[in-house]
Design an enzyme around this catalytic site. Structure first.
Site, PDB file in Angstrom:
ATOM      1  N   ASP A  67      28.012  43.036  44.225  1.00  0.00           N
ATOM      2  CA  ASP A  67      26.955  42.344  43.491  1.00  0.00           C
ATOM      3  C   ASP A  67      25.808  41.895  44.396  1.00  0.00           C
ATOM      4  OD1 ASP A  67      28.525  40.461  44.810  1.00  0.00           O
ATOM      5  OD2 ASP A  67      29.435  39.705  42.978  1.00  0.00           O
ATOM      6  N   ASP A 135      36.461  29.730  38.259  1.00  0.00           N
ATOM      7  CA  ASP A 135      36.624  29.988  36.821  1.00  0.00           C
ATOM      8  C   ASP A 135      37.294  31.342  36.561  1.00  0.00           C
ATOM      9  OD1 ASP A 135      34.603  31.749  37.546  1.00  0.00           O
ATOM     10  OD2 ASP A 135      33.171  31.077  36.025  1.00  0.00           O
ATOM     11  N   HIS A 137      36.335  34.273  37.862  1.00  0.00           N
ATOM     12  CA  HIS A 137      35.466  35.462  37.898  1.00  0.00           C
ATOM     13  C   HIS A 137      35.808  36.382  39.061  1.00  0.00           C
ATOM     14  CE1 HIS A 137      32.236  33.093  40.355  1.00  0.00           C
ATOM     15  NE2 HIS A 137      32.782  33.970  41.176  1.00  0.00           N
ATOM     16  N   GLU A 142      31.899  36.882  34.680  1.00  0.00           N
ATOM     17  CA  GLU A 142      32.308  35.528  34.307  1.00  0.00           C
ATOM     18  C   GLU A 142      33.240  35.584  33.087  1.00  0.00           C
ATOM     19  OE1 GLU A 142      31.784  33.119  36.163  1.00  0.00           O
ATOM     20  OE2 GLU A 142      29.786  33.064  37.031  1.00  0.00           O
TER      21      GLU A 142
HETATM   22  C1  F6R Z   1      30.933  37.837  45.796  1.00  0.00           C
HETATM   23  C2  F6R Z   1      31.631  37.780  44.548  1.00  0.00           C
HETATM   24  C3  F6R Z   1      32.285  36.534  44.016  1.00  0.00           C
HETATM   25  C4  F6R Z   1      33.053  35.736  45.056  1.00  0.00           C
HETATM   26  C5  F6R Z   1      33.639  34.479  44.414  1.00  0.00           C
HETATM   27  C6  F6R Z   1      34.362  33.611  45.417  1.00  0.00           C
HETATM   28  O1  F6R Z   1      30.536  39.175  46.075  1.00  0.00           O
HETATM   29  O2  F6R Z   1      31.663  38.769  43.924  1.00  0.00           O
HETATM   30  O3  F6R Z   1      33.165  36.921  42.983  1.00  0.00           O
HETATM   31  O4  F6R Z   1      34.062  36.514  45.614  1.00  0.00           O
HETATM   32  O5  F6R Z   1      32.625  33.743  43.807  1.00  0.00           O
HETATM   33  O6  F6R Z   1      33.437  33.077  46.298  1.00  0.00           O
HETATM   34  P1  F6R Z   1      33.893  32.125  47.498  1.00  0.00           P
HETATM   35  O7  F6R Z   1      34.747  32.929  48.365  1.00  0.00           O
HETATM   36  O8  F6R Z   1      32.593  31.744  48.154  1.00  0.00           O
HETATM   37  O9  F6R Z   1      34.611  30.975  46.873  1.00  0.00           O
END
Ligand code: F6R
Length: 241
Positions: A67, A135, A137, A142
């Site tokens: 992403d 959450d 995701h 989401e």
């Molecule tokens: C990032 C992504 C997100 C993160 C997730 C966890 O490319 O796709 O799904 O992996 O938000 O983020 P952290 O590790 O910062 O808690």
């Protein structure tokens, strides 16, 4: 799903990196699906260290990221392109032309999503790295995202904006939209490795592993895949029976 409860962050990341190193040793031109965020930084540190030791090369590897924030250019430190360069690409022998990240600056975002889908079709992932949102995701899929979804522009959930605000000066600076790979393409990877650490991930980890398989927890879709390794620390495993 294989669950490994690691003894701390360093062990969790070392085990994650080991899986990627093994894939690359067996198949030097493997396609690596990559993620960003705080959790996976240690995996990239370990991979860079392994490269420096001469034990693995990224010279033929291809990478596809999950992403990118809409409106973030690669030279902007908030962008995931900047993150990838800093955390992995500039620390290894990877050929930048073999690295792919959605273009958050694209004028026509629908066309950019279609371009990325075609790229994903051409580059099936040998292994996909994931973090998990508090959450549930994965990527920026989401809660409520369909399991058959492809690349799309996602609105970040309010809780994700709040979680990510720790990396910005203020909550107002957090981008509200991202171009993200869809769940169907995440599930197309041959192998998936998902990492979670910290107590704020405990509910998401519980829902992913023990909850209902439903769109309300996007990561629960991973239970439909035959080869997923979940690497979590004790805090993130805190709610599991
Ligand atoms: C990032 C992504 C997100 C993160 C997730 C966890 O490319 O796709 O799904 O992996 O938000 O983020 P952290 O590790 O910062 O808690």
């Amino acid at each position: 799903m294989r669950l490994i409860i690691a003894d701390g962050y360093a062990e969790m990341c070392a085990r994650g990196a080991e899986i990627f190193t093994d894939v690359l040793k067996k198949k030097p031109n493997a396609v690596l699906g990559l993620a960003t965020g705080s959790t996976v930084i240690g995996v990239y540190d370990k991979l860079a260290e392994t490269f420096e030791s001469g034990a693995v090369s990224f010279g033929e590897a291809r990478t596809v990221n999950l992403d990118e924030y809409v409106g973030a250019s690669p030279d902007d430190p908030i962008s995931y392109a900047y993150y990838m360069a800093e955390k992995l690409f500039d620390r290894t022998d990877i050929d930048k032309k073999n690295t792919h990240i959605p273009d958050g600056m694209a004028e026509n975002l629908a066309a950019e999503c279609a371009r990325y889908d075609a790229l994903l079709d051409a580059l099936p992932r040998d292994v996909q790295l994931l973090g998990i949102g508090s959450d549930g995701h994965i990527g920026f899929n989401e809660p409520g995202s369909p399991f058959d979804g492809r690349t799309h522009v996602a609105a970040l959930a309010a809780s994700t904006v709040k979680d990510n605000s720790r990396l910005f000066g203020s909550i107002a600076e957090v981008p509200r939209r991202a171009v993200t790979m869809g769940i169907s393409d995440i599930l197309k990877a041959k192998r998936i490795v998902i990492l979670a650490c910290g107590a704020n991930k405990a509910k998401a980890v519980y829902d992913m592993i023990s909850g209902e398989i439903s769109e309300s927890c996007p990561a629960s879709a991973l239970r439909l895949h035959a080869d997923v390794t979940a690497l979590v620390d004790r805090e993130a495993a805190g709610r599991l029976k």
